[in-house]
Design a protein around this motif. Structure first.
Motif, PDB file in Angstrom:
ATOM      1  N   PRO A  47       0.822  -1.197  -0.004  1.00 21.61           N
ATOM      2  CA  PRO A  47      -0.120   0.142  -0.131  1.00 21.61           C
ATOM      3  C   PRO A  47       0.843   1.378   0.117  1.00 21.61           C
ATOM      4  O   PRO A  47       1.928   1.166   0.270  1.00 21.61           O
ATOM      5  CB  PRO A  47      -0.866  -0.165   1.295  1.00 21.61           C
ATOM      6  N   SER A  48       0.250   2.224  -0.440  1.00 19.13           N
ATOM      7  CA  SER A  48       0.984   3.513  -0.521  1.00 19.13           C
ATOM      8  C   SER A  48       1.224   4.188   1.047  1.00 19.13           C
ATOM      9  O   SER A  48       0.675   3.647   2.057  1.00 19.13           O
ATOM     10  CB  SER A  48       0.118   4.698  -1.317  1.00 19.13           C
ATOM     11  N   ASP A  49       2.002   5.186   0.988  1.00 14.34           N
ATOM     12  CA  ASP A  49       2.738   5.552   2.309  1.00 14.34           C
ATOM     13  C   ASP A  49       1.312   6.408   2.962  1.00 14.34           C
ATOM     14  O   ASP A  49       1.497   6.361   4.320  1.00 14.34           O
ATOM     15  CB  ASP A  49       3.707   6.824   2.007  1.00 14.34           C
ATOM     16  N   ARG A  50       0.491   6.822   2.149  1.00 12.93           N
ATOM     17  CA  ARG A  50      -0.881   7.457   2.830  1.00 12.93           C
ATOM     18  C   ARG A  50      -1.628   6.515   3.729  1.00 12.93           C
ATOM     19  O   ARG A  50      -2.347   7.023   4.615  1.00 12.93           O
ATOM     20  CB  ARG A  50      -1.666   7.876   1.609  1.00 12.93           C
ATOM     21  N   LEU A  51      -1.317   5.293   3.645  1.00 15.83           N
ATOM     22  CA  LEU A  51      -1.989   4.227   4.590  1.00 15.83           C
ATOM     23  C   LEU A  51      -1.275   3.610   5.401  1.00 15.83           C
ATOM     24  O   LEU A  51      -1.549   2.877   6.232  1.00 15.83           O
ATOM     25  CB  LEU A  51      -2.710   3.166   3.623  1.00 15.83           C
ATOM     26  N   ALA A  52      -0.046   4.125   5.570  1.00 16.65           N
ATOM     27  CA  ALA A  52       1.079   3.479   6.726  1.00 16.65           C
ATOM     28  C   ALA A  52       0.503   3.773   8.024  1.00 16.65           C
ATOM     29  O   ALA A  52       0.398   2.727   8.761  1.00 16.65           O
ATOM     30  CB  ALA A  52       2.354   4.068   6.395  1.00 16.65           C
ATOM     31  N   ALA A  53      -0.195   4.797   8.315  1.00 12.40           N
ATOM     32  CA  ALA A  53      -0.715   4.828   9.805  1.00 12.40           C
ATOM     33  C   ALA A  53      -1.657   4.014  10.042  1.00 12.40           C
ATOM     34  O   ALA A  53      -1.847   3.568  11.028  1.00 12.40           O
ATOM     35  CB  ALA A  53      -1.199   6.538   9.827  1.00 12.40           C
ATOM     36  N   LEU A  54      -2.857   3.826   9.018  1.00 14.35           N
ATOM     37  CA  LEU A  54      -4.079   2.763   9.238  1.00 14.35           C
ATOM     38  C   LEU A  54      -3.339   1.350   9.537  1.00 14.35           C
ATOM     39  O   LEU A  54      -3.797   0.833  10.202  1.00 14.35           O
ATOM     40  CB  LEU A  54      -4.613   2.706   8.096  1.00 14.35           C
ATOM     41  N   ILE A  55      -2.138   1.055   8.792  1.00  9.73           N
ATOM     42  CA  ILE A  55      -2.004  -0.427   8.850  1.00  9.73           C
ATOM     43  C   ILE A  55      -0.923  -0.440  10.045  1.00  9.73           C
ATOM     44  O   ILE A  55      -1.399  -1.428  10.588  1.00  9.73           O
ATOM     45  CB  ILE A  55      -0.624  -0.606   7.626  1.00  9.73           C
ATOM     46  N   GLN A  56      -0.193   0.733  10.558  1.00 13.24           N
ATOM     47  CA  GLN A  56       0.388   0.677  11.805  1.00 13.24           C
ATOM     48  C   GLN A  56      -0.563   0.564  12.940  1.00 13.24           C
ATOM     49  O   GLN A  56      -0.449  -0.252  13.930  1.00 13.24           O
ATOM     50  CB  GLN A  56       1.320   1.698  12.148  1.00 13.24           C
ATOM     51  N   ALA A  57      -1.663   1.318  12.888  1.00 14.73           N
ATOM     52  CA  ALA A  57      -2.656   1.205  14.026  1.00 14.73           C
ATOM     53  C   ALA A  57      -3.274  -0.095  14.153  1.00 14.73           C
ATOM     54  O   ALA A  57      -3.490  -0.706  15.071  1.00 14.73           O
ATOM     55  CB  ALA A  57      -3.397   2.142  13.621  1.00 14.73           C
ATOM     56  N   ASN A  58      -3.612  -0.618  12.938  1.00 14.02           N
ATOM     57  CA  ASN A  58      -4.148  -2.229  13.006  1.00 14.02           C
ATOM     58  C   ASN A  58      -3.068  -3.039  13.779  1.00 14.02           C
ATOM     59  O   ASN A  58      -3.695  -3.886  14.513  1.00 14.02           O
ATOM     60  CB  ASN A  58      -4.384  -2.569  11.538  1.00 14.02           C
ATOM     61  N   ARG A  59      -2.053  -3.091  13.210  1.00 10.13           N
ATOM     62  CA  ARG A  59      -0.899  -3.677  13.870  1.00 10.13           C
ATOM     63  C   ARG A  59      -0.906  -3.636  15.273  1.00 10.13           C
ATOM     64  O   ARG A  59      -0.758  -4.670  16.028  1.00 10.13           O
ATOM     65  CB  ARG A  59       0.279  -3.905  13.054  1.00 10.13           C
ATOM     66  N   SER A  60      -0.630  -2.694  15.652  1.00 10.67           N
ATOM     67  CA  SER A  60      -0.467  -2.302  17.118  1.00 10.67           C
ATOM     68  C   SER A  60      -1.487  -2.576  18.249  1.00 10.67           C
ATOM     69  O   SER A  60      -1.343  -2.705  19.181  1.00 10.67           O
ATOM     70  CB  SER A  60      -0.127  -0.676  17.153  1.00 10.67           C
ATOM     71  N   ALA A  61      -2.584  -2.895  17.675  1.00 10.00           N
ATOM     72  CA  ALA A  61      -4.025  -3.355  18.591  1.00 10.00           C
ATOM     73  C   ALA A  61      -3.261  -4.593  19.192  1.00 10.00           C
ATOM     74  O   ALA A  61      -4.128  -5.051  20.216  1.00 10.00           O
ATOM     75  CB  ALA A  61      -4.978  -3.366  17.686  1.00 10.00           C
ATOM     76  N   LEU A  62      -2.603  -5.388  18.606  1.00  7.17           N
ATOM     77  CA  LEU A  62      -2.366  -6.837  18.892  1.00  7.17           C
ATOM     78  C   LEU A  62      -1.657  -6.792  20.263  1.00  7.17           C
ATOM     79  O   LEU A  62      -1.810  -7.363  21.528  1.00  7.17           O
ATOM     80  CB  LEU A  62      -1.577  -7.390  18.233  1.00  7.17           C
ATOM     81  N   ALA A  63      -1.012  -5.674  20.643  1.00  7.45           N
ATOM     82  CA  ALA A  63      -0.260  -5.541  21.952  1.00  7.45           C
ATOM     83  C   ALA A  63      -0.955  -4.650  23.056  1.00  7.45           C
ATOM     84  O   ALA A  63      -0.698  -4.812  24.169  1.00  7.45           O
ATOM     85  CB  ALA A  63       0.913  -4.705  21.773  1.00  7.45           C
ATOM     86  N   ALA A  64      -2.222  -4.161  22.392  1.00  8.73           N
ATOM     87  CA  ALA A  64      -3.241  -3.354  23.395  1.00  8.73           C
ATOM     88  C   ALA A  64      -3.938  -4.386  24.040  1.00  8.73           C
ATOM     89  O   ALA A  64      -4.410  -5.457  23.960  1.00  8.73           O
ATOM     90  CB  ALA A  64      -3.872  -2.331  22.624  1.00  8.73           C
ATOM     91  N   PRO A  65      -4.471  -3.664  25.423  1.00 10.73           N
ATOM     92  CA  PRO A  65      -5.041  -4.770  26.276  1.00 10.73           C
ATOM     93  C   PRO A  65      -6.410  -5.319  25.479  1.00 10.73           C
ATOM     94  O   PRO A  65      -7.147  -4.523  24.525  1.00 10.73           O
ATOM     95  CB  PRO A  65      -5.807  -3.726  27.511  1.00 10.73           C
ATOM     96  N   ILE A  66      -7.019  -6.285  25.608  1.00  8.40           N
ATOM     97  CA  ILE A  66      -8.294  -6.674  24.992  1.00  8.40           C
ATOM     98  C   ILE A  66      -9.489  -6.049  25.201  1.00  8.40           C
ATOM     99  O   ILE A  66     -10.289  -5.783  24.569  1.00  8.40           O
ATOM    100  CB  ILE A  66      -8.534  -8.198  25.280  1.00  8.40           C
ATOM    101  N   VAL A  67      -9.563  -5.520  26.695  1.00  8.50           N
ATOM    102  CA  VAL A  67     -10.485  -4.326  26.849  1.00  8.50           C
ATOM    103  C   VAL A  67      -9.683  -3.264  27.425  1.00  8.50           C
ATOM    104  O   VAL A  67      -8.907  -3.327  28.414  1.00  8.50           O
ATOM    105  CB  VAL A  67     -11.550  -5.007  27.921  1.00  8.50           C
ATOM    106  N   ALA A  68     -10.218  -2.108  26.919  1.00  9.04           N
ATOM    107  CA  ALA A  68      -9.309  -0.892  27.712  1.00  9.04           C
ATOM    108  C   ALA A  68     -10.158  -0.309  28.962  1.00  9.04           C
ATOM    109  O   ALA A  68     -11.470  -0.687  28.869  1.00  9.04           O
ATOM    110  CB  ALA A  68      -9.675   0.303  26.762  1.00  9.04           C
ATOM    111  N   SER A  69      -9.538  -0.164  30.202  1.00 10.62           N
ATOM    112  CA  SER A  69      -9.879   0.145  31.367  1.00 10.62           C
ATOM    113  C   SER A  69      -8.888   1.312  31.746  1.00 10.62           C
ATOM    114  O   SER A  69      -7.704   0.751  32.122  1.00 10.62           O
ATOM    115  CB  SER A  69     -10.052  -0.976  32.227  1.00 10.62           C
TER     116      SER A  69
END
Length: 1006
Positions: free
Chosen positions: A234-256
């Protein structure tokens, strides 16, 4: 529905139009099957050769293509190997080479167009993850058998055919389809070896086998799709979207934001346990909210494999995949994990939270709203597709139920609009896959496209609960050690399966246990009501401590009770509306009407919370849905499990009754008259019958009988009987008159309140309650008459579900004592029904003493017991007489009486009692009832008498019907024997009927 690819379609799609299409379109089926003479061009062999060339060139052909175009060509390649396998086997079978010159000349003159079109244009099945591979094999076997059948029909009657023995004929009729199927599987495995995504389509390569290990985080999907090699990105314009999707794996399964210091919520990658699921295949007339329909579908454990297969097939871009689940089942979390796991070179995931878009926005506007949320900048949908550089957009529309629930806007055609959007975009070169999530309970409020798959996430089983608990304990082992706590016990969790089966509720249990190992108190003898009380009170105390530090124990307990009171009003807001959720504005109105208003303070520039938001917003076990309508954010609230609401309804009623009993006891101790104010109770209990929810009755019984001493229950019972006796009298106004959850007519409210008072009086009593006590009279017949009137009020004003629940919850018995007819009521415990307890047998009249069947009794919950419940409850003399009149049928013919439009009793009575043969009754009887039953035997016996009065045509008709339903052949033979030669008999009709009867007899024809 998207048509399946044909061989001709596939060849054109793969670029074989120049040579191969010419062969297929111009050659006759004679040439195609290699049936020509020595000089005839072998088109069949040429078709095989060119088709094989297409497959061999496919890898080079798909290089640089988009994910969508690659998928389309792989599906076409599959269609080619289906037909190539058949053509290759035909070339290997030697039978076709034995055609004589005369046979070939005869074939030239035959119409072979149908055979050619069958081969070239027949829709061909495609493997897909919703079908077991064996199903695909069966579909292919049917196609191959059909083609071979057409060929056999073409060849039969030729000289060579007559000269072949059965073995040689079988080589075409049986061997060709079987060999073609084996050859297809060889070619399919070859295609899998060249294109790994094809492996995702079928269990042939092992993806649908049951895993011994429960997977987590959809890791299997990333493993399966990571083998797809692509030079694009994908183009560089979508890099932030792709990175945000991938980084979700390290985030808590439920935000609190308010966890105790040191406690850890597992990450999305580790804490998401892949759930089991079921798939409803594409078809018409699906009832996706019916548990019975779902239970008939296979339970599956391969969610990652299913999604991999779905997204690499054309079906994903044809119509939306609908994902259903209960609140807290993990539907939204699934979309987050999927977005993180899909490889960016092949797929572009985009999550659109429908709660944040305008309810009246069309699909394109919703998607572009999601793009803006994801990128923090505006980008049009065509620009996004262009920036994806050939990756397939996977749009996840999360929370369709929120649009339905919060706004009330009609969205019945929403899924159809999504499918139409997909088709239009594919035509314009912007194909996309769409996944829509929704709560199961509201899914039937929208039409589901016939071609859409529907996937339902299943509750956690024991293995998944154990894995989740192990993850929780591992991530929080330091927290437990520092505080001297034991890890969460999986056995304690499994002791409450209703809560452990949904991931979010399981997290709630874990948080509850983290406060002093509270789950250790769960024991086998621990009543479910006590567990819910501890859970809810524990969370309420925790929330109060956050906002009100330094409270004394008494103030803390009082504040927690206030929280639970407001939650109980929330539960009543749902219950009295007959819904599993409540809109914020409605809840706000209910809270203001029933409870003193406590305004929520504002903090700085933040707006003050509404009363409803202050009550609900911070509890884990309450699910909030949101949607926008005309820029206004609309909210609804729902308990994660219906039992929370049911317990809270029962809790509030039990607390009100306890306060009432305390007031009565205090007044009695002072020898003063007491009349506790019941206005609040009336407001809550005059819109819906509590019996409609079984768990409410169970919780109420426990709360009244286990938390109130016998002396206070006795006082309460007497007072409830007084309230019941006056429940239909005019009422003065009260400060709760503003509480109007629904617009209910006065008779409806009177029926609901009186029925609820009856239930409460029964629950408060340790023994059956006499009718005279219920109505506060010394005259039994006065009580009987008042009962008849009020029971008919309930029958007419309660809903059908409420009425059915009432007569199945409260048992009524009529009996004689001291020459007077009396009645009593008690909580139904499943006791047998005695006939002598019914109304007809309890009149003080000696003439009814010698009726037959007086000592008859029935058990269970069948139709007959339903009759008896209704008769007893309504004190219905007319229905009681009718029931007794039907007892001979019930005892001697069939042991159940069904109340339905078909009238088996009337049919049999018409047969047995009519002065002339009743043909409609005979037709109904023999078509409806199973041979060998007592009913059938009686009808046959009467037919042997009546047949001599019937015309021969009528006798043959009735005997024919009976024979079709396997009735006694000996009796039917005797009846046919009455048709003497002298009678006007249709001999052909007689022969056919006699043969049908003869087939029922082992001894042969008549």
């Amino acid at each position: 529905m998207r048509p399946l690819l044909s061989y001709r379609d596939a060849v054109v799609l793969l670029g074989g139009g120049s040579a191969l299409t010419e062969v297929l379109d111009k050659a006759s089926s004679l040439a195609l099957f290699g049936l020509g003479g020595i000089d005839l061009f072998d088109a069949r062999a040429e078709a095989v050769r060119l088709g094989d060339g297409l497959i061999r060139r496919l890898r080079d052909q798909v290089k640089g293509l988009s994910r969508y175009d690659t998928t389309q060509r792989l599906a076409a390649a599959h269609a080619v190997i289906v037909i190539s396998a058949y053509l290759e086997v035909l070339g290997e079978v030697g039978v076709l080479g034995e055609l004589t010159r005369e046979d070939q000349e005869r074939l030239v003159g035959l119409d072979t167009h149908y055979l050619t079109e069958s081969l070239l244009s027949l829709p061909l099945p495609l493997p897909a993850p919703q079908h077991p591979h064996e199903t695909v094999r069966e579909m292919l076997a049917d196609r191959y058998a059909g083609l071979t059948g057409s060929l056999v029909a073409l060849l039969s009657g030729l000289a060579c055919w007559d000269g072949w023995d059965e073995t040689e004929r079988a080589r075409l009729a049986r061997e060709v389809p079987a060999r073609a199927l084996r050859r297809y599987e060889e070619l399919f495995r070859r295609l899998v070896a060249d294109f790994p995504e094809v492996a995702c389509w079928s269990e042939l390569v092992g993806h649908q086998a049951t895993r011994a290990e429960v997977r987590k985080g959809l890791a299997g999907l990333q493993e399966q799709l990571s083998v797809l090699v692509s030079a694009r990105g994908p183009s560089d314009r979508l890099a932030a979207l792709i990175q945000a999707n991938r980084s979700a794996l390290a985030a808590p399964i439920v935000a609190s934001s308010d966890l105790p210091r040191g406690m850890a919520i597992p990450s999305l990658a580790q804490g998401y346990v892949d759930p089991a699921f079921r798939v409803f295949p594409a078809q018409q007339g699906r009832h996706v909210t019916s548990g019975k329909w779902w239970e008939a579908l296979p339970l599956r454990d391969d969610l990652a494999a299913f999604l991999s297969g779905h997204l690499t097939l054309p079906q994903s871009t044809d119509s939306p995949l609908l994902v259903l689940g209960q609140p807290g089942a993990g539907k939204s979390v699934l979309t987050r994990v999927l977005a993180a796991r899909l490889p960016a070179a092949e797929f572009l995931p985009l999550r659109v939270e429908l709660r944040g878009v305008r309810a009246d926005a069309d699909v394109l506007q919703q998607i572009e709203h999601g793009i803006k949320d994801a990128l923090d900048e505006k980008m049009s949908w065509p620009d996004l597709v262009h920036a994806a550089q050939g990756a397939l957009p996977v749009v996840m529309l999360d929370g369709f139920d929120e649009l339905l629930q919060s706004t009330g806007v009609n969205q019945t055609d929403y899924l159809d609009k999504v499918a139409q959007f997909q088709r239009r975009q594919a035509e314009r070169g912007r194909a996309l896959a769409v996944i829509v999530t929704s709560r199961t309970a509201v899914a039937d409020r929208a039409r589901i496209p016939d071609e859409s798959l529907v996937l339902r996430l299943e509750p956690f089983d024991e293995d998944r609960v154990r894995q989740w608990v192990a993850i929780w304990n591992h991530d929080n082992r330091r927290y437990f050690q520092e505080r001297g706590l034991e890890p969460l016990s999986v056995d304690n969790v499994l002791a409450v399966p209703n809560l452990a089966e949904q991931p979010l509720l399981l997290l709630m249990l874990a948080l509850y246990d983290a406060d002093g190992n509270a789950m250790r108190l769960v024991r086998e003898e621990f009543h479910e009501a006590d567990l819910y009380e501890r859970l809810l009170r524990g969370f309420a105390i925790r929330e109060v401590r956050k906002s009100g530090g330094g409270l004394s124990d008494a103030d803390l307990a009082r504040a927690a009770e206030d929280e639970l009171l407001r939650l109980s009003v929330t539960a009543f807001a749902m219950f009295n509306r007959g819904l599993q959720w409540v809109r914020k504005d409605d809840l706000e109105s209910d809270l203001r009407a029933l409870l003193p208003l406590t305004d929520q303070p504002s903090h700085g520039l933040r707006r003050a919370l509404t009363h409803a938001e202050g009550v609900i917003g911070r509890f884990y076990f309450v699910h909030t849905t949101q949607a926008l309508r005309e820029e206004e954010r609309l909210k609804t609230y729902e308990f994660l499990h219906a039992t929370f609401g049911e317990y809270l309804v029962a809790r509030l009623v039990a607390r009100e009754l306890a306060d009432m009993a305390d007031e009565l006891a205090f007044a009695a101790s002072r020898h003063r008259p007491a009349k506790p104010d019941e206005a609040f109770l009336h407001a809550c209990l005059s819109f819906a019958a509590l019996v409609a929810r079984g768990p409410i009755v169970t919780f109420l019984e426990h709360g009244i009988r286990n938390r109130m001493p016998p002396d206070r229950r006795a006082l309460l019972r007497r007072h409830l009987c007084e309230l019941f006796a006056g429940s239909l009298m005019p009422r003065p106004g009260s400060r709760y008159d503003g509480y109007q959850p629904v617009a209910a007519e006065t008779p409806v409210r009177a029926a609901a309140y009186s029925a609820n008072l009856l239930l409460l009086a029964v629950l408060a009593s340790d023994e059956p309650v006499l009718g005279t006590d219920l109505f506060g009279t010394d005259q039994p017949e006065t009580a009987n008459e008042r009962w008849r009137r009020i029971s008919r009020l309930w029958h007419s004003q309660l809903t059908r579900a409420e009425w059915s629940a009432l007569i199945n919850t409260v048992r009524v018995r009529h009996f004689l004592r001291d020459g007077s007819r009396r009645m009593q009521v008690w909580l139904d415990g499943g006791e047998y029904f005695a006939l002598k307890d019914l109304v007809f047998f309890t009149w003080p009249d000696e003439r009814v003493r010698d009726l037959p069947y007086e000592d008859l009794y029935f058990t269970g919950d069948g139709p007959t017991v339903t009759w008896m419940r209704e008769i007893a409850f309504r004190d219905d003399t007319a229905l009681g007489h009718l029931f007794v009149d039907l007892l001979p049928y019930l005892v001697d013919v069939e042991d159940t009486l069904h109340a339905h439009p078909e009238a088996p009793v009337a049919d049999l009575l018409a047969i047995m009692l009519s002065s002339e043969p009743n043909l409609p009754a005979y037709r109904n009887a023999f078509r409806r009832w199973v041979a060998g039953s007592r009913y059938a035997a009686l009808a046959l016996r009467q037919l042997e008498v009546d047949c001599r009065k019937m015309s021969a045509d009528d006798v043959l008709e009735i005997v024919h019907i009976a024979a079709e339903h396997w009735y006694d052949p000996d009796a039917l033979v005797r009846i046919l024997g009455t048709l003497e030669p002298g009678r006007d008999v249709d001999r052909e009709a007689y022969r056919q009927t006699a043969e049908l009867v003869a087939d029922l007899r082992p001894q042969g024809p008549l």
